[in-house]
Design a protein around this motif. Sequence first.
Motif, short mmCIF file in Angstrom:
data_model
loop_
_atom_site.label_atom_id
_atom_site.label_comp_id
_atom_site.label_asym_id
_atom_site.label_seq_id
_atom_site.Cartn_x
_atom_site.Cartn_y
_atom_site.Cartn_z
N UNK A 172 0.81 -1.21 0.00
CA UNK A 172 0.00 0.00 0.00
C UNK A 172 0.84 1.25 0.00
N UNK A 173 0.20 2.38 -0.30
CA UNK A 173 0.91 3.63 -0.41
C UNK A 173 1.41 4.17 0.90
N UNK A 174 1.01 3.60 2.03
CA UNK A 174 1.42 4.20 3.30
C UNK A 174 2.87 3.91 3.69
N UNK A 175 3.42 2.71 3.73
CA UNK A 175 2.70 1.43 3.81
C UNK A 175 2.04 1.31 5.18
N UNK A 176 0.71 1.19 5.23
CA UNK A 176 0.00 1.30 6.49
C UNK A 176 -0.19 -0.03 7.19
N UNK A 177 0.28 -1.10 6.60
CA UNK A 177 0.09 -2.41 7.21
C UNK A 177 1.32 -3.27 6.99
N UNK A 178 1.52 -4.22 7.90
CA UNK A 178 2.59 -5.21 7.76
C UNK A 178 1.95 -6.59 7.81
N UNK A 179 2.34 -7.45 6.88
CA UNK A 179 1.81 -8.81 6.84
C UNK A 179 2.97 -9.81 6.91
N UNK A 180 2.73 -10.90 7.62
CA UNK A 180 3.72 -11.97 7.76
C UNK A 180 3.18 -13.23 7.08
N UNK A 181 4.04 -13.91 6.34
CA UNK A 181 3.68 -15.16 5.68
C UNK A 181 4.68 -16.21 6.13
N UNK A 182 4.35 -17.00 7.15
CA UNK A 182 5.30 -18.01 7.65
C UNK A 182 5.33 -19.21 6.73
N UNK A 183 6.48 -19.85 6.64
CA UNK A 183 6.63 -21.03 5.80
C UNK A 183 6.31 -22.33 6.53
N UNK A 184 5.88 -22.25 7.78
CA UNK A 184 5.71 -23.45 8.60
C UNK A 184 4.80 -24.49 7.97
N UNK A 185 5.11 -25.77 8.18
CA UNK A 185 4.32 -26.86 7.62
C UNK A 185 4.86 -27.31 6.28
N UNK A 189 0.00 -8.18 11.06
CA UNK A 189 0.63 -8.01 12.36
C UNK A 189 0.07 -6.78 13.06
N UNK A 190 -0.14 -6.92 14.35
CA UNK A 190 -0.66 -5.83 15.17
C UNK A 190 0.51 -4.98 15.67
N UNK A 191 0.88 -3.96 14.89
CA UNK A 191 1.99 -3.08 15.24
C UNK A 191 1.52 -1.64 15.16
N UNK A 192 2.28 -0.76 15.78
CA UNK A 192 1.96 0.67 15.70
C UNK A 192 2.10 1.13 14.25
N UNK A 193 1.11 1.88 13.79
CA UNK A 193 1.16 2.42 12.44
C UNK A 193 0.88 3.92 12.48
N UNK A 194 1.26 4.59 11.42
CA UNK A 194 0.99 6.02 11.29
C UNK A 194 0.77 6.32 9.81
N UNK A 195 -0.07 7.30 9.48
CA UNK A 195 -0.30 7.64 8.07
C UNK A 195 0.92 8.27 7.44
N UNK A 196 0.95 8.24 6.11
CA UNK A 196 2.12 8.74 5.39
C UNK A 196 2.43 10.18 5.73
N UNK A 197 1.37 11.00 5.92
CA UNK A 197 1.60 12.42 6.23
C UNK A 197 2.35 12.59 7.55
N UNK A 198 2.18 11.65 8.47
CA UNK A 198 2.92 11.70 9.74
C UNK A 198 4.41 11.57 9.50
N UNK A 199 4.78 10.91 8.39
CA UNK A 199 6.19 10.77 8.08
C UNK A 199 6.89 12.10 7.91
N UNK A 200 6.19 13.11 7.38
CA UNK A 200 6.81 14.43 7.22
C UNK A 200 7.15 15.05 8.57
N UNK A 201 6.22 14.96 9.52
CA UNK A 201 6.47 15.53 10.85
C UNK A 201 7.66 14.84 11.51
N UNK A 202 7.69 13.52 11.41
CA UNK A 202 8.80 12.78 12.03
C UNK A 202 10.12 13.04 11.31
N UNK A 203 10.04 13.28 10.00
CA UNK A 203 11.26 13.60 9.25
C UNK A 203 11.84 14.93 9.71
N UNK A 204 10.98 15.92 9.95
CA UNK A 204 11.46 17.21 10.43
C UNK A 204 12.07 17.07 11.83
#
Length: 302
Positions: free
Chosen positions: A224-237, A250-265
Amino acid sequence: PDEEGRQRAKAETGAKRTYADYKEMLERESLDLVSVCPRWVDCHLEMVLACVEAGCHVYCEKPMAMRLDDADRMVSAADCGHVRIAVAHQGVYLPQTREAKRLVESGRIGTPHTVYAWGKQDHRGGGEDTMVLGTHLFNTMRFFFSEVAWMFAHVTVEGREIGPGDVRDGNEPIGPVAGDCVESYFSFQSGVSGFFRSRANSHPGDRPYGMEIAGQEGRLALWGGSPDQIFLYPYGGSAPSGPDRAWQRLNVETAPYTEGNRRAIQDLIQSIEEDRDPLSSGRDATSALEMILGAYESQITG
């Protein structure tokens, strides 16, 4: 120079003064940081060098330049002027991207061996997509796996290899582009292999904009354009399908792309105080540009 737009920006930001000419602004104001905001790359060199000459640190829109020697001039001038250049590759500042890197480094997918990336692959697919959006992906690939040792690429238009007559200007001033399909291979110094593809008007069922990292024990995807999500694909089995082989969000902290500008500054300010390069520096942006232009060099030289 756009009076109406300038007055609108003044109202939105609460700025006390506006200038039709940025050079006059640099002469009259005592500034610490300047954002070089136009996405029209043909003016970046002049604007960034003027800011550096005025002693200002810079936050620059991506891609930083259309030519490698222009990018080198900016970085060299900033080094000589003891100022910092950060470039708006916001993705590497987002918490989900940093968490993905932590997961890879902690061995969640085993030893990583390959990173795959896809552009948006819309009507801009090929050369323009590679320049406008690929720069984000290449910067992120380097964020994970460091420098590229060497690369090669295949650039085509309507199924045939590009020639001099296929060079054209992009839909916006980003310099010359060519091809409706770019496929690049990168060999990173870390030993990881990288693949990138942008094909114009790609099939809707193709991979979405973003990247996947493959390791010995699984895959990690930032889609995605954010990338607003992280997915895991395990090879188990041992079976090729089944519940243990599905993509897991995966349930991780996310932030929108626009937030990246604030953190970059924030990071740019910290980099000044700590006398270090920003997380996405002018040097990093130059390396991302090299990954873009290297595709043409590879195709032209065979």
